[in-house]
Scaffold this motif. Structure first.
Motif, mmCIF file in Angstrom:
data_model
loop_
_atom_site.group_PDB
_atom_site.id
_atom_site.type_symbol
_atom_site.label_atom_id
_atom_site.label_comp_id
_atom_site.label_asym_id
_atom_site.label_seq_id
_atom_site.Cartn_x
_atom_site.Cartn_y
_atom_site.Cartn_z
ATOM 1 N N LEU A 33 0.845 -1.188 0.000
ATOM 2 C CA LEU A 33 0.000 0.000 0.000
ATOM 3 C C LEU A 33 0.882 1.239 0.000
ATOM 4 O O LEU A 33 1.777 1.373 0.841
ATOM 5 N N LEU A 34 0.633 2.136 -0.953
ATOM 6 C CA LEU A 34 1.409 3.371 -1.031
ATOM 7 C C LEU A 34 0.789 4.430 -0.130
ATOM 8 O O LEU A 34 -0.427 4.648 -0.163
ATOM 9 N N SER A 35 1.613 5.080 0.674
ATOM 10 C CA SER A 35 1.117 6.140 1.545
ATOM 11 C C SER A 35 2.125 7.290 1.549
ATOM 12 O O SER A 35 3.291 7.086 1.904
ATOM 13 N N PRO A 36 1.702 8.474 1.111
ATOM 14 C CA PRO A 36 0.334 8.779 0.650
ATOM 15 C C PRO A 36 0.083 8.256 -0.760
ATOM 16 O O PRO A 36 1.034 7.979 -1.500
ATOM 17 N N ALA A 37 -1.185 8.153 -1.123
ATOM 18 C CA ALA A 37 -1.539 7.724 -2.477
ATOM 19 C C ALA A 37 -1.131 8.810 -3.464
ATOM 20 O O ALA A 37 -1.169 9.998 -3.155
ATOM 21 N N ARG A 38 -0.709 8.389 -4.654
ATOM 22 C CA ARG A 38 -0.317 9.343 -5.689
ATOM 23 C C ARG A 38 -1.522 9.731 -6.540
ATOM 24 O O ARG A 38 -2.466 8.966 -6.666
ATOM 25 N N GLN A 39 -1.437 10.916 -7.131
ATOM 26 C CA GLN A 39 -2.520 11.412 -7.976
ATOM 27 C C GLN A 39 -2.489 10.717 -9.335
ATOM 28 O O GLN A 39 -1.422 10.556 -9.927
ATOM 29 N N VAL A 40 -3.667 10.343 -9.842
ATOM 30 C CA VAL A 40 -3.743 9.678 -11.138
ATOM 31 C C VAL A 40 -3.704 10.706 -12.257
ATOM 32 O O VAL A 40 -4.006 11.879 -12.056
ATOM 33 N N GLU A 41 -3.352 10.255 -13.443
ATOM 34 C CA GLU A 41 -3.202 11.162 -14.585
ATOM 35 C C GLU A 41 -4.547 11.575 -15.176
ATOM 36 O O GLU A 41 -4.727 12.724 -15.600
ATOM 37 N N VAL A 42 -5.496 10.633 -15.222
ATOM 38 C CA VAL A 42 -6.821 10.912 -15.794
ATOM 39 C C VAL A 42 -7.881 10.737 -14.714
ATOM 40 O O VAL A 42 -8.264 9.604 -14.388
ATOM 41 N N ASP A 76 -13.131 1.925 -18.321
ATOM 42 C CA ASP A 76 -12.929 2.738 -17.113
ATOM 43 C C ASP A 76 -11.514 2.617 -16.550
ATOM 44 O O ASP A 76 -11.203 3.174 -15.502
ATOM 45 N N VAL A 77 -10.637 1.892 -17.273
ATOM 46 C CA VAL A 77 -9.252 1.709 -16.834
ATOM 47 C C VAL A 77 -8.306 2.439 -17.780
ATOM 48 O O VAL A 77 -8.372 2.282 -18.998
ATOM 49 N N ASN A 78 -7.422 3.246 -17.222
ATOM 50 C CA ASN A 78 -6.392 3.932 -17.996
ATOM 51 C C ASN A 78 -5.055 3.259 -17.726
ATOM 52 O O ASN A 78 -4.477 3.412 -16.643
ATOM 53 N N PHE A 79 -4.575 2.478 -18.702
ATOM 54 C CA PHE A 79 -3.290 1.783 -18.570
ATOM 55 C C PHE A 79 -2.218 2.574 -19.293
ATOM 56 O O PHE A 79 -2.394 2.991 -20.436
ATOM 57 N N ARG A 80 -1.113 2.813 -18.617
ATOM 58 C CA ARG A 80 -0.010 3.517 -19.259
ATOM 59 C C ARG A 80 1.329 2.940 -18.820
ATOM 60 O O ARG A 80 1.463 2.441 -17.708
ATOM 61 N N ARG A 81 2.271 3.019 -19.733
ATOM 62 C CA ARG A 81 3.619 2.536 -19.459
ATOM 63 C C ARG A 81 4.546 3.717 -19.192
ATOM 64 O O ARG A 81 4.448 4.748 -19.852
ATOM 65 N N GLY A 181 -2.674 4.690 -8.053
ATOM 66 C CA GLY A 181 -1.834 5.465 -7.151
ATOM 67 C C GLY A 181 -1.767 4.930 -5.738
ATOM 68 O O GLY A 181 -1.155 5.544 -4.866
ATOM 69 N N LYS A 182 -2.387 3.743 -5.492
ATOM 70 C CA LYS A 182 -2.496 3.201 -4.130
ATOM 71 C C LYS A 182 -1.783 1.874 -3.918
ATOM 72 O O LYS A 182 -1.175 1.649 -2.879
ATOM 73 N N TYR A 183 -1.902 0.983 -4.895
ATOM 74 C CA TYR A 183 -1.431 -0.382 -4.705
ATOM 75 C C TYR A 183 -0.258 -0.691 -5.628
ATOM 76 O O TYR A 183 -0.360 -0.527 -6.841
ATOM 77 N N MET A 184 0.842 -1.132 -5.055
ATOM 78 C CA MET A 184 2.027 -1.479 -5.828
ATOM 79 C C MET A 184 2.236 -2.990 -5.792
ATOM 80 O O MET A 184 2.245 -3.606 -4.726
ATOM 81 N N THR A 185 2.391 -3.585 -6.976
ATOM 82 C CA THR A 185 2.659 -5.013 -7.049
ATOM 83 C C THR A 185 3.721 -5.273 -8.113
ATOM 84 O O THR A 185 4.038 -4.384 -8.917
ATOM 85 N N SER A 186 4.276 -6.468 -8.109
ATOM 86 C CA SER A 186 5.340 -6.806 -9.052
ATOM 87 C C SER A 186 5.584 -8.310 -9.015
ATOM 88 O O SER A 186 5.185 -8.992 -8.062
ATOM 89 N N PRO A 187 6.269 -8.849 -10.029
ATOM 90 C CA PRO A 187 6.656 -10.252 -9.979
ATOM 91 C C PRO A 187 7.526 -10.559 -8.760
ATOM 92 O O PRO A 187 7.462 -11.654 -8.205
ATOM 93 N N ALA A 188 8.341 -9.598 -8.329
ATOM 94 C CA ALA A 188 9.204 -9.801 -7.158
ATOM 95 C C ALA A 188 8.372 -9.988 -5.897
ATOM 96 O O ALA A 188 8.673 -10.831 -5.050
ATOM 97 N N ILE A 189 7.299 -9.197 -5.767
ATOM 98 C CA ILE A 189 6.416 -9.322 -4.607
ATOM 99 C C ILE A 189 5.669 -10.646 -4.647
ATOM 100 O O ILE A 189 5.535 -11.337 -3.631
ATOM 101 N N LEU A 190 5.190 -11.012 -5.837
ATOM 102 C CA LEU A 190 4.380 -12.224 -6.001
ATOM 103 C C LEU A 190 5.221 -13.496 -6.033
ATOM 104 O O LEU A 190 4.712 -14.584 -5.768
ATOM 105 N N GLY A 191 6.490 -13.343 -6.382
ATOM 106 C CA GLY A 191 7.358 -14.515 -6.491
ATOM 107 C C GLY A 191 7.092 -15.339 -7.741
ATOM 108 O O GLY A 191 7.472 -16.504 -7.833
ATOM 109 N N LYS A 192 6.440 -14.715 -8.732
ATOM 110 C CA LYS A 192 6.106 -15.412 -9.981
ATOM 111 C C LYS A 192 6.211 -14.450 -11.153
ATOM 112 O O LYS A 192 5.942 -13.256 -11.008
#
Length: 219
Positions: A33-42, A76-81, A181-192
């Motif tokens: 969980l990111l604290s504080p949450a970051r502002q989204v682009e859209v 309703d989802v804005n995906f960006r790289r 802007g709230k939840y951070m995940t990754s293959p490293a966190i998941l172990g997969k």
């Protein structure tokens, strides 16, 4: 009557399964969980950011799963790289410069997997301009148009923005994904390094959807 009864049971079980699946996503296990949450682009859309680097082998491994998933995202989802930019890493900045130019042309998504393959599998040095321009031509890219973006004033602004975004989210390794802007995940966190990542992303999106719908009603 019997058909309607069975249909109702199946529908109910489907809802139960969906709720159980979402409940399996746990802080510390599947995401941070990111604290504080970051502002989204859209504003008004659920944002998913993929932080990556063309030279990262883990990014290359996970990208086919992400690419397939991204093509099916709801409206309703804005995906960006965001290609990471770390100070003092000129090798990474050169790849980010390539990404910024392709993004300005709307060609980044189409060539994402091809660039990973060229850089890591075929060992093509895309940070060398003559090699890069020749490779892009073979991929059907208008090289003159690309040159107008590559290293331009707007391109440098895009690089600076990527650097600031990398710092703002505290990204010190890739690949990393941030939902709304709230939840951070990754293959490293998941172990997969497989479709587990996109399943978790879907569940985090679902977790945010009620809050997003509430904000729209208030407006």
């Amino acid at each position: 009557m019997r058909y309607k009864w069975l249909k109702g049971i199946v529908f109910g079980l489907g809802l139960l399964a969906a709720s159980v699946t979402q409940a399996e996503v746990k802080e510390g296990k599947d995401y941070k969980l990111l604290s504080p949450a970051r502002q989204v682009e859209v504003p008004g859309k659920i944002e998913v950011i993929e932080f990556f680097w063309y030279g990262c082998p883990h990014c290359k491994t996970i990208e086919p799963f992400v690419d397939t998933w991204a093509k099916k995202l709801p409206k309703d989802v804005n995906f960006r790289r965001v290609h990471v930019v770390w100070q003092g890493r000129n090798d990474i900045e050169a790849h980010a410069k390539l990404f910024a130019a392709l993004q300005a042309m709307g060609q980044d998504a189409r060539l994402q997997n091809a660039i990973f393959k060229a850089v890591q599998q075929d060992r093509i040095e895309l940070r060398r301009e003559s090699t890069l321009f020749d490779w892009l031509k073979k991929q059907g890219v208008d090289v003159n148009q690309f040159k107008s973006h590559y290293g331009s004033f707007t391109g440098n602004i895009a690089l600076k923005k990527m650097e600031q975004t990398t710092q703002n989210y505290g990204i010190d390794g890739v690949p990393v994904f941030v939902v709304n802007g709230k939840y951070m995940t990754s293959p490293a966190i998941l172990g997969k390094e497989d479709a587990t990542l996109t399943r978790v992303l879907d569940e985090l999106i679902a977790k945010e959807r009620p809050a997003a719908a509430g904000k729209k009603k208030k407006k």
